[in-house]
Every structure is written in C-alpha cells, then in structure tokens.
Design an enzyme around this catalytic site. Sequence first.
Site, mmCIF file in Angstrom:
data_model
loop_
_atom_site.group_PDB
_atom_site.id
_atom_site.type_symbol
_atom_site.label_atom_id
_atom_site.label_comp_id
_atom_site.label_asym_id
_atom_site.label_seq_id
_atom_site.Cartn_x
_atom_site.Cartn_y
_atom_site.Cartn_z
ATOM 1 N N SER A 299 1.053 -1.115 0.158
ATOM 2 C CA SER A 299 -0.101 -0.201 0.209
ATOM 3 C C SER A 299 0.992 1.301 -0.142
ATOM 4 O O SER A 299 1.769 1.338 -0.968
ATOM 5 C CB SER A 299 -1.321 -0.067 1.168
ATOM 6 O OG SER A 299 -1.827 0.836 0.972
ATOM 7 N N HIS B 231 -7.338 -5.592 -1.368
ATOM 8 C CA HIS B 231 -6.625 -5.140 -1.458
ATOM 9 C C HIS B 231 -4.883 -5.460 -0.765
ATOM 10 O O HIS B 231 -5.015 -6.382 -0.229
ATOM 11 C CB HIS B 231 -6.839 -4.198 -0.572
ATOM 12 C CG HIS B 231 -5.310 -2.458 -0.107
ATOM 13 N ND1 HIS B 231 -4.724 -2.340 -1.014
ATOM 14 C CD2 HIS B 231 -4.521 -1.619 0.812
ATOM 15 C CE1 HIS B 231 -4.001 -1.272 -0.625
ATOM 16 N NE2 HIS B 231 -3.814 -0.907 0.853
ATOM 17 N N ASP C 163 -8.617 -4.041 -7.138
ATOM 18 C CA ASP C 163 -7.859 -3.850 -5.466
ATOM 19 C C ASP C 163 -8.881 -2.358 -5.388
ATOM 20 O O ASP C 163 -8.605 -0.972 -6.506
ATOM 21 C CB ASP C 163 -6.383 -3.444 -5.573
ATOM 22 C CG ASP C 163 -5.571 -2.440 -4.404
ATOM 23 O OD1 ASP C 163 -6.684 -2.254 -3.545
ATOM 24 O OD2 ASP C 163 -4.912 -3.466 -4.268
#
Length: 505
Positions: free
Chosen positions: A216, A475, A447
Amino acid sequence: MTLRPALATTLALALTVTLAGCIAPAAPTPEPEVSDGLAPFFEQGVDWTECGEGVDCATIVAPLDWEHPAMGSIELAVSRIAATGTARGSLLVNPGGPGGSGFDFVRDSIRYVASADLMEEFDLVGWDPRGVGRSSAVECLDGAAMDELLFGQWDNAYETKAWVTELEAAEAEYAAACARNTGPLLEFVDSGSTARDMNLLRALLGDEKLNYLGFSYGTFFGTMFAELFPERVGRLVLDGALDPSIGALDWFAVQMKGFDDALVAYLAFCVGQGNCPLGGTEAAARSTFTNLLDTVDAKGIESADGRALDSATLGFAIAAALYSEENWPALTSMFEEVAVGESFIAFQFADSYYGRGGTAEYDNNSFDVYTATLCLDDDFQGDEYDVRSGLDAIDAAAPLVGGYFAFDDYAHVEAACTAWPYAPKKQPGMYDAAGADPILVIGTTNDPATPYAWAKSLAGQLESGVLVTFNGEGHTAYGRSNGCIVETVDAYFIDGTVPTSDPNC
C-alpha cells in the site's frame, strides 16, 4: 488517498511483551559517502533485546532533519524475527498507511503473511516510521476530541457551503493542535525522510543493498527509496502500488472509483448468494443501496455509546469492509442491521479502521500520521482545488460509495492540509530509479484502495519495473491471494528470479 495499513494482511493479535537479555549488536555496513554530520548515525550500534517469543526489538536514532542533522534526533522502534535457517540478510517490511506500524506488523502478523520459505531465508524486520506509534510520534488530539472530529455531528448538511466553512474551521484547529502537541517533528514526517531512514536501517542491519516488501502506501516509501538510492536497491517488492506521477485530487478520485468498483463486485456477490438484503437483482440492490446512503442521515441510528451513524460514517464503514473479499459476508450482515436501525457492525468496521478501541480510546495514531504525511507529500495548499470542487470531482468519478467516503477522508485531508503549518516537501521530478536492480510491482485487478492502473503506471515509470498482476478482489496480494503470487515473490526474493513476462496470477 486512504491507504493506511493493509487491512487485508494485518491481523489483530494479542501479544504479551516481556523484556529479557540483550543480543549482540549488528555490525553496520561502512558508508564512505556519508558526511561528517551524519557519520554518528551510521556508526551507532544496534542493541537487540528479546521482546516476545522469537522476536527481538531495538531502538535506533535518526536525524530529525536529514538535510541539517545538527537540528536534533528522533528515535525509530524496530522489531525483528530472525530467519529460521541461515539468514542471507534482512528483509525490511512495511504494511502501509501512511501511519501503519511496521513494528507491530512484523511482531504480530508477519508469520501469517510471509511463507515458511521466505522466513527461512531472511531476518524479517519491521519498524514504526517516523511519527508512528513507538517511534518519535505525532500527537494531535486526545480521545474525546478525536471522537468529536471523526464522529461529531455538524450543524450543517454535508456538501453545503456552510458545512465546508464549519469543516475548515474544525480542521484548522486540528492542524494547530498537531503542531502544538508534536513540535518540530511534524515538519519531517514526509516520505523522503522515511526513505532516508530506510537507508540508515539498511546500513545498520549490515546489508549492502536493501531488500524490501512494501504494501500500500509502503510502496511509495519503496519507490522514494529507489529514486534516492538506486545503487542501494536489492530486491524490492511493491504490492498494492501507488502512482507517484499524479496529483492528490486525481489520486483520491481514482481511488474512490476503485471503492465503487469493489462495491459493484460485492453487490453481484450479495445477489448471487440469495436473500440479499439490498434486493434480488443487481439493479435493485444498487437502487436500494443508493437510497440507503441518501436517507440514513435522517434515520437517527446511533451506536451503543451514542455516536450517530450518518452517511459519512456508513460510507467509511462500507469502504473499510471492501478492503477484503473475506469481509463481504459481514458487510451483508451490516446492511441487515442498518435496515432495522442497528449499527453494531458498521461501527466495528469504522472503529477498526481508525484504531478506536474502548470509549474515546485510540490504540494508535495512524489517523494523525496519515494526515501529516499526506500534507507534506502532496501540495494541497498550492493546487487549484478546494473542498467543494474536489468533492464535485469525486462525486462524478465515484457516485455510489466513494463520494460519501470522501466526506470523512478527502474532505478532511483537503481542509487540514490547506491549514497545515508546514509547506509540502519538494518531490523528485520523476520516479525512474535509473540504474536500480529489477523491482517487482504487484497490482490486483480490482483493488479498491490502490487501483490496478497505478501498478501498471508505476511499473512503466521505473526503469527496471516488472509488473506482476493478481486477477482478483481486495487490497494487496502477497499473503492473501494465491500460490502463483507467493511463488513469484519468493523466487524473486530467495533466488533472484525475475519474471520474463507478467505471470498474470
């Protein structure tokens, strides 16, 4: 850019921490190019202390301001799980955010994410980036004031001019509190400073080059490191990648559309399961969903502790649930509850996202670091958008849930950063990491938080970028997707095997 810790791979585990004897310090890697002012930081020893079953912890010292090291220092908290075999070096790990605790991620969760083969070959090392948790930390509001900011009710309706004025005043007070309670550190929690901290960690761990697994927003830390120190890039995996080439508003608009796309996939799942509380067809479910968010503000639904479940909080809870396909059954149960005026599951999702525990108690400062870092990494003060025009752009891109989510996310960041006491940091003109060894960039096709297009873009920008696609939902990919991703990542880290083409896992 709501990117915070990679919820799909972070597990909430309880651990009793006990301190025991010291372990021999690691030998830092000589850094001949380091200036005299920085030399003491690179020459410090690392005293590892046992702090849990199979876990070592340490504290290192880094410059407050890397450009002016005489200004003072900060502390960085580090955790390590030693390789189960003969370690070939360290693998630094970051779960995202900005604001996620890499210390906790490695200590509590990495055994559930990394494969046994990877853990055999590398010492896995996490750290709390500057500003986070156990490191020198950003401090803004106490729990009660945070509750008021996040869950308090506005005097004016969302999206009205009067609400924007009210929001801007509250966020200006928030920014002032962050400056007052944090002090000089608040100016230096940007990703460039974090990347330089990563280089320090690499040297103190005794590695000539950095091996790194970033999820991320942790992918931006890795990208920044590669741009600043391409010759120090070892094996980097950037999973759930950000696109550093686009402006802040575009990031938010594309991301919010990602949550809308994930919602569409969820609605198909819900209808396919039968007895979907939103309707028997996808069209009916979408209509019911839209009506629910449009009308929830007037329903007066509250939590057990009296907080109102309004459209912003409900949108936030839905977005939190969409981080992982595993949450979809619970999301269905949440809609069943809301239909009868209950809010328990909705607040579970929202509170877990904010790190809120008991009444007005927050177990981390991720929200504050998230805000502070974005304010320094992006130019909210100088761009052409304000809260109102930015929300219009997001509404157009993401009319289902993204626009509601943005009330508590984009709008907060836009207003707070416009009032931020420090100017944004100058960013590199490009992110090609010229001369770096191959870098794996992983993108998941649906995602919600880091849309697949960002991974494709980043892989193209990096001179040595290699795109790895996971065809799926949720994700990030490593540790939560399929064997193809695990095999590809492990072969790269362990054997240096770089895919000759996208494996399309």
